[in-house]
Scaffold this motif. Sequence first.
Motif, PDB file in Angstrom:
ATOM      1  N   GLY A 178       6.869  -3.094   2.383  1.00  0.00           N
ATOM      2  CA  GLY A 178       6.947  -4.551   2.343  1.00  0.00           C
ATOM      3  C   GLY A 178       5.949  -5.143   3.312  1.00  0.00           C
ATOM      4  O   GLY A 178       5.282  -4.408   4.058  1.00  0.00           O
ATOM      5  N   PHE A 179       5.837  -6.456   3.290  1.00  0.00           N
ATOM      6  CA  PHE A 179       4.868  -7.149   4.134  1.00  0.00           C
ATOM      7  C   PHE A 179       5.559  -8.228   4.962  1.00  0.00           C
ATOM      8  O   PHE A 179       6.524  -8.844   4.524  1.00  0.00           O
ATOM      9  N   SER A 180       4.993  -8.459   6.122  1.00  0.00           N
ATOM     10  CA  SER A 180       5.508  -9.474   7.035  1.00  0.00           C
ATOM     11  C   SER A 180       5.264 -10.879   6.473  1.00  0.00           C
ATOM     12  O   SER A 180       4.413 -11.070   5.606  1.00  0.00           O
ATOM     13  N   TYR A 181       5.997 -11.859   7.010  1.00  0.00           N
ATOM     14  CA  TYR A 181       5.743 -13.257   6.649  1.00  0.00           C
ATOM     15  C   TYR A 181       4.582 -13.841   7.446  1.00  0.00           C
ATOM     16  O   TYR A 181       4.178 -14.977   7.223  1.00  0.00           O
ATOM     17  N   ASP A 182       4.056 -13.059   8.376  1.00  0.00           N
ATOM     18  CA  ASP A 182       2.943 -13.523   9.213  1.00  0.00           C
ATOM     19  C   ASP A 182       1.627 -13.154   8.500  1.00  0.00           C
ATOM     20  O   ASP A 182       1.334 -11.974   8.313  1.00  0.00           O
ATOM     21  N   ARG A 183       0.850 -14.154   8.098  1.00  0.00           N
ATOM     22  CA  ARG A 183      -0.332 -13.897   7.266  1.00  0.00           C
ATOM     23  C   ARG A 183      -1.359 -13.019   7.980  1.00  0.00           C
ATOM     24  O   ARG A 183      -1.991 -12.172   7.359  1.00  0.00           O
ATOM     25  N   ARG A 185      -0.757 -10.748  10.344  1.00  0.00           N
ATOM     26  CA  ARG A 185      -0.198  -9.399  10.434  1.00  0.00           C
ATOM     27  C   ARG A 185      -0.336  -8.678   9.083  1.00  0.00           C
ATOM     28  O   ARG A 185      -0.541  -7.479   9.003  1.00  0.00           O
ATOM     29  N   ARG A 186      -0.230  -9.440   8.003  1.00  0.00           N
ATOM     30  CA  ARG A 186      -0.358  -8.873   6.662  1.00  0.00           C
ATOM     31  C   ARG A 186      -1.709  -8.223   6.429  1.00  0.00           C
ATOM     32  O   ARG A 186      -1.812  -7.275   5.662  1.00  0.00           O
ATOM     33  N   LEU A 187      -2.741  -8.771   7.044  1.00  0.00           N
ATOM     34  CA  LEU A 187      -4.075  -8.211   6.845  1.00  0.00           C
ATOM     35  C   LEU A 187      -4.097  -6.755   7.270  1.00  0.00           C
ATOM     36  O   LEU A 187      -4.635  -5.889   6.584  1.00  0.00           O
ATOM     37  N   ASP A 188      -3.481  -6.483   8.422  1.00  0.00           N
ATOM     38  CA  ASP A 188      -3.467  -5.105   8.900  1.00  0.00           C
ATOM     39  C   ASP A 188      -2.563  -4.235   8.024  1.00  0.00           C
ATOM     40  O   ASP A 188      -2.857  -3.076   7.740  1.00  0.00           O
ATOM     41  N   MET A 189      -1.440  -4.834   7.557  1.00  0.00           N
ATOM     42  CA  MET A 189      -0.550  -4.076   6.668  1.00  0.00           C
ATOM     43  C   MET A 189      -1.269  -3.751   5.353  1.00  0.00           C
ATOM     44  O   MET A 189      -1.101  -2.674   4.786  1.00  0.00           O
ATOM     45  N   GLU A 226       7.824   0.428   6.592  1.00  0.00           N
ATOM     46  CA  GLU A 226       7.512  -0.999   6.754  1.00  0.00           C
ATOM     47  C   GLU A 226       7.405  -1.301   8.236  1.00  0.00           C
ATOM     48  O   GLU A 226       8.020  -0.643   9.069  1.00  0.00           O
ATOM     49  N   ARG A 227       6.596  -2.296   8.544  1.00  0.00           N
ATOM     50  CA  ARG A 227       6.436  -2.702   9.947  1.00  0.00           C
ATOM     51  C   ARG A 227       7.142  -4.032  10.166  1.00  0.00           C
ATOM     52  O   ARG A 227       7.248  -4.854   9.266  1.00  0.00           O
ATOM     53  N   ASP A 228       7.609  -4.202  11.371  1.00  0.00           N
ATOM     54  CA  ASP A 228       8.157  -5.489  11.831  1.00  0.00           C
ATOM     55  C   ASP A 228       9.414  -5.936  11.102  1.00  0.00           C
ATOM     56  O   ASP A 228       9.643  -7.137  10.916  1.00  0.00           O
ATOM     57  N   ILE A 229      10.232  -4.989  10.651  1.00  0.00           N
ATOM     58  CA  ILE A 229      11.490  -5.444  10.067  1.00  0.00           C
ATOM     59  C   ILE A 229      12.556  -5.518  11.161  1.00  0.00           C
ATOM     60  O   ILE A 229      12.477  -4.860  12.192  1.00  0.00           O
ATOM     61  N   LYS A 230      13.551  -6.350  10.917  1.00  0.00           N
ATOM     62  CA  LYS A 230      14.535  -6.693  11.944  1.00  0.00           C
ATOM     63  C   LYS A 230      15.803  -5.838  11.779  1.00  0.00           C
ATOM     64  O   LYS A 230      16.034  -5.267  10.713  1.00  0.00           O
ATOM     65  N   PRO A 231      16.636  -5.802  12.822  1.00  0.00           N
ATOM     66  CA  PRO A 231      17.859  -4.974  12.742  1.00  0.00           C
ATOM     67  C   PRO A 231      18.708  -5.282  11.511  1.00  0.00           C
ATOM     68  O   PRO A 231      19.262  -4.366  10.892  1.00  0.00           O
TER      69      PRO A 231
END
Length: 282
Positions: A178-183, A185-189, A226-231
């Motif tokens: 999945g991808f972050s909501y931060d545009r 950060r998405r570039l690196d993903m 996935e990166r940056d997912i929350k608990p």
Amino acid sequence: MQRRVIDLGSVMDELLEIRDLALRIALEVAPIPATAQPRVPQARTMAIASKSTDIDLVTELDSATELAITRLIMAERPEDGILAEEGSASASTTGYTWVIDPIDGTVNYFFGHPHWCICIGVTDAEGDAVVGVVHAPALRETYVAAKGHGAHVIIDEEWLPLTAAAEAPLELALLATGFSYDRERRLDMARVFAALVPRVRDMRRAGAAGLDICGVAAGRVHGYYERDIKPWDVTAASVVAREAGATVIRTGQPMGPNLTIVAAPLLAETLRAELAGMGVVD
Ligand code: IPD
Ligand code: CA
């Protein structure tokens, strides 16, 4: 010094009771979002707001569902803690904390896709995830697990055991991410995605981390990262995946930059090494 004697048998029984309570609560609240989900855009009337970025949505149904879940937990286990995506929070005096995503896959939910779920997890005093229920009303599937008691998927009221997340060599692995909501950060993903996709069978971006992780337990994908997912995205489903034999790797900060990998043990290690090789060091 006084030795504290822990009765492991009664802890195990308590986990089953908590699992069954989490399941009852998930099934009881599900009609709140399920009956309100717009099936076509013209039917969409719900109030929405944006959260961390302009594309990170919250609907009034996320909040209403969370309130209903927390009320039911508090009625039965008022001493347990709460950590929930839309802001409900209370401290635990029992050691158990309920970690809740009222709607995981909110963007899918809002746009009328069936791939969304209610995630209700519980952690113990050590912070270990010990109970997980992931209920997907529109898919009519419910994943349930408690530490030491195995994982099941309930379909048409039948409990089917999930026993073996399957190994696969990387080049044959079907992966979910999945991808972050931060545009930014998405570039690196996207860079990591582009490096990985020619090396695996294929990739899926289905839009609900809880279901992606349960998908490893159910054999629908071999692995998930996935990166940056929350608990609240990961707690409930990680119990399901672990109890089905998968390895769950979570590094970095629980609420900040982080990396989660879920797969059968050998593939999980392969993915960890591959991602590290691509500079993913969260
Ligand atoms: C999101 C979904 C999505 C994942 C995002 C999550 P939400 O949760 O699980 O698949 O890629 O990282 O934030 O916002 O729908 O609860
Ligand atoms: Ca959510």
